[in-house]
Motif scaffolding. Sequence first.
Motif, short mmCIF file in Angstrom:
data_model
loop_
_atom_site.label_atom_id
_atom_site.label_comp_id
_atom_site.label_asym_id
_atom_site.label_seq_id
_atom_site.Cartn_x
_atom_site.Cartn_y
_atom_site.Cartn_z
N VAL A 57 0.81 -1.22 0.00
CA VAL A 57 0.00 0.00 0.00
C VAL A 57 0.84 1.27 0.00
O VAL A 57 0.37 2.33 -0.37
CB VAL A 57 -0.95 0.02 1.22
N ASN A 58 2.09 1.19 0.43
CA ASN A 58 2.92 2.40 0.51
C ASN A 58 3.73 2.66 -0.75
O ASN A 58 4.55 3.57 -0.79
CB ASN A 58 3.86 2.32 1.70
N LEU A 59 3.50 1.88 -1.80
CA LEU A 59 4.22 2.10 -3.05
C LEU A 59 3.34 2.91 -4.00
O LEU A 59 2.14 2.68 -4.12
CB LEU A 59 4.57 0.75 -3.70
N LEU A 60 3.97 3.86 -4.67
CA LEU A 60 3.26 4.69 -5.64
C LEU A 60 2.65 3.80 -6.72
O LEU A 60 3.31 2.91 -7.26
CB LEU A 60 4.25 5.68 -6.27
N VAL A 61 1.38 4.06 -7.05
CA VAL A 61 0.70 3.25 -8.06
C VAL A 61 0.25 4.15 -9.21
O VAL A 61 -0.16 5.29 -9.00
CB VAL A 61 -0.50 2.49 -7.45
N ILE B 210 -0.68 8.05 -9.46
CA ILE B 210 -0.57 8.75 -10.74
C ILE B 210 -1.69 8.23 -11.64
O ILE B 210 -1.83 7.02 -11.84
CB ILE B 210 0.79 8.48 -11.42
N VAL B 211 -2.50 9.13 -12.16
CA VAL B 211 -3.59 8.75 -13.06
C VAL B 211 -3.22 9.22 -14.47
O VAL B 211 -2.97 10.41 -14.70
CB VAL B 211 -4.92 9.37 -12.63
N VAL B 212 -3.18 8.29 -15.40
CA VAL B 212 -2.78 8.60 -16.78
C VAL B 212 -4.01 8.55 -17.68
O VAL B 212 -4.78 7.59 -17.66
CB VAL B 212 -1.72 7.60 -17.28
N ARG B 213 -4.19 9.61 -18.47
CA ARG B 213 -5.28 9.64 -19.45
C ARG B 213 -4.72 10.12 -20.78
O ARG B 213 -3.63 10.69 -20.84
CB ARG B 213 -6.42 10.53 -18.98
N ILE C 25 -1.13 13.61 -17.27
CA ILE C 25 -0.95 13.02 -15.94
C ILE C 25 -1.63 13.86 -14.87
O ILE C 25 -1.46 15.08 -14.82
CB ILE C 25 0.55 12.88 -15.61
N ASP C 26 -2.37 13.17 -14.00
CA ASP C 26 -2.93 13.77 -12.80
C ASP C 26 -2.35 13.03 -11.59
O ASP C 26 -2.03 11.84 -11.68
CB ASP C 26 -4.46 13.66 -12.78
#
Length: 259
Positions: free
Chosen positions: A143-147, A181-184, A193-194
């Motif tokens: 859970v502590n790793l950037l996703v 990180i949300v990629v669209r 990137i958001d």
Amino acid sequence: MKSLKSIQISLVSIIAIIIAAYIVYAMTVMSDGKNEKCESLIVTIDNPNNTSFLTVDDIEERLHQCGIYPQGLSMKKIDVRKITESLKDNPFIATAQCYKTGNGKVVLKVHQRTPVLYVLPDRQTGYYVDAEGTIIQNDNYPVNLLVATGSIDRRFATTALNSIGEYISKDDFLNNQIEQIVVRVGHDNHYLIDLVPRVGQQEIHLGSINNYASKLKRLKTFYNKAITSIGWNKYTTINLEYDNQVICRKNKKASTESI
């Protein structure tokens, strides 16, 4: 003359006895060395980012499964190459070095491959990516790793996202603040990137990945200067797309900060 000969014979006998004793001693030592057993296995894991994806127990279990766990075996029969070869199928191991010492010990040094990002593309199986762009196939992440989620292909993940993932993971403040990180895909088919923060409800728009370091520095400066005085939830949107600016929006109102 007779006395001299006796002395010479005695010296030769003494020397012969000494040589014979040395040979027996050497053969005994060599024989003991051949029969020496491994007293212990010493495993060390090089973990640069202090993120544990691999444990000593994992490694020892693998050696037991392969029937090559060295402790208790004859040192002569231990094949260090087999030990390192048996670990090659573990995706979290970058390199492994194994050698014997002269005191009945086997040393195994493992360099862990450390992911900087867990990528979960739309309708696909997730995988890890390390700083070098190596894909580590796995469908679980801590859970502590950037996703990173969204419309992500492997080329973008391994040549661009891994860089921003490494940058964030090496900055204590950003690593503690950014969780996703949300990629669209934009209208021009370029990736946008958001960022999703751990604290606060803001939408953080990074825009394209170009100049991401500069944008993240502005975000960090904004947090340190502004958020600490006005609170985390005043703004709903933080836009970092434009050079030297941070555009913040609360409902329908927007304010611009030059940083």
